[in-house]
Design an enzyme around this catalytic site. Structure first.
Site, PDB file in Angstrom:
ATOM      1  CG  ASN A   1      25.226  -2.072 -11.096  1.00 44.28           C
ATOM      2  OD1 ASN A   1      24.942  -3.185 -11.380  1.00 44.28           O
ATOM      3  ND2 ASN A   1      26.338  -1.381 -10.926  1.00 44.28           N
ATOM      4  NE  ARG A   2      16.787  -3.351  -9.623  1.00 38.92           N
ATOM      5  CZ  ARG A   2      16.258  -3.734  -8.464  1.00 38.92           C
ATOM      6  NH1 ARG A   2      16.668  -5.134  -8.136  1.00 38.92           N
ATOM      7  NH2 ARG A   2      15.630  -2.945  -7.889  1.00 38.92           N
TER       8      ARG A   2
END
Ligand code: C5P
Length: 224
Positions: A30-31
Site C-alpha cells: 500500500n501507499r
C-alpha cells in the site's frame, strides 16, 4: 537525552506498509510511507523513552537512538509486536497492515496465463491492533484510522472494537493529509475525553504533540 516525560518507558511503534509476497518477484502492498511512525519514534526518543520501531519500510533511514527491526509481512509484524508486548508500556500501531495476503505464496514466478486471466486467492490477515487490544495487560495502546468518509463514526467504532486507548483518525481524502505527505491533520479520540481536532501540521510537530498526550495519559498528569 533520557530525562523527558517518557524516561524509563518502553515505547513500541510499528510503521510503514506491510509487504505480502505473491511470488518471488511480486508483492501486494500500500501507499504508506512510514513517515508518521518514524516521526513518532523520534518524538518518543526526544522525550526520553526506550524505543523499538518495527518497520515495514526500507525507504527511510533508521532513526538515531531507536532499536529498529525490519519486517515485511503482517504475520512477521504480528510476531514482533507480540514479542515486544510484555516489555512495552506504550504500543502504537502506525503501520498500514495489509488486510489480505496470498492463501499460498507461489514458489516460482507466476507465468502469463493462456486464458488471459489470473485469479489470486487471498486470505484475511489477523487484525494485530485488535489482538493486542485483547491481549494487553496495562499497556497504553494507540491505533490509527485512515478514512475517506464518516471519519468520526468509523473512528469511534474502531476505538471500541479494537479496545485501543487512543485512536488517531485522519481524513485521507483531504489535501496534504496522510499517506506520503510530510504533513498530517488528525482528530484524536480517547475513551474518556471529547475528540480533539488538531490543525494541519508537519508530522514531526504532530508526533511531538501525540507523544506528549500519551505521556500525560500514562503519567496521570494534568495537561498544561
Ligand atoms: O481497520 P483499519 O485497518 O482501518 O484499522 C487501522 C488500525 O488498525 C491501524 O492502527 C493499523 O495499524 C491497525 N491494523 C492492524 N492489523 C490489521 C489492520 C489494521 O493492526 N490487519
Amino acid at each position: 537525552q533520557k530525562n523527558g516525560q517518557l524516561k524509563g518507558r518502553h515505547v513500541v511503534i510499528s510503521a510503514g506498509g506491510t509487504v505480502e509476497a505473491i511470488d518471488p518477484v511480486r508483492y501486494i502492498s500500500n501507499r504508506s510511507s512510514g513517515k508518521m511512525g518514524y516521526a513518532l519514534a523520534r518524538a518518543a526518543v526526544e522525550q526520553g523513552a526506550d524505543v523499538t520501531l518495527i518497520s515495514a519500510t526500507s525507504q527511510l533511514p533508521d532513526p538515531v537512538g531507536v532499536r529498529t527491526i525490519h519486517i515485511q509481512s503482517a504475520q512477521e509484524l504480528s510476531e514482533q509486536m507480540f514479542t515486544a508486548l510484555p516489555h512495552a508500556d506504550v504500543i502504537i500501531m502506525a503501520a498500514a497492515v495489509s488486510d489480505y495476503r496470498m492463501a499460498q505464496t507461489a514458489q516460482n514466478k507466476i507465468k502469463k496465463q493462456d486464458s488471459g486471466e489470473l485469479n489470486l486467492t487471498l486470505v484475511e490477515n489477523p487484525d494485530i491492533l485488535a489482538q493486542l487490544g485483547s491481549a494487553k495487560t496495562g499497556q497504553y495502546l494507540v491505533g490509527f484510522a485512515a478514512e475517506t468518509q464518516n471519519l468520526m463514526t468509523y473512528a469511534q467504532n474502531k476505538l471500541k472494537k479494537k479496545n485501543a486507548d487512543m485512536l488517531i483518525a485522519n481524513d485521507v481524502s483531504k489535501d496534504q493529509v496522510g499517506f506520503g505527505y510530510d504533513t498530517n491533520q488528525v482528530t484524536i479520540l480517547t475513551k474518556d475525553k471529547e475528540p480533539e481536532m488538531l490543525p494541519l501540521q508537519s508530522k514531526i510537530t504532530l508526533a511531538r504533540e501525540i507523544m506528549k498526550k500519551i505521556s500525560i495519559a500514562i503519567n496521570g498528569q494534568v495537561e498544561k
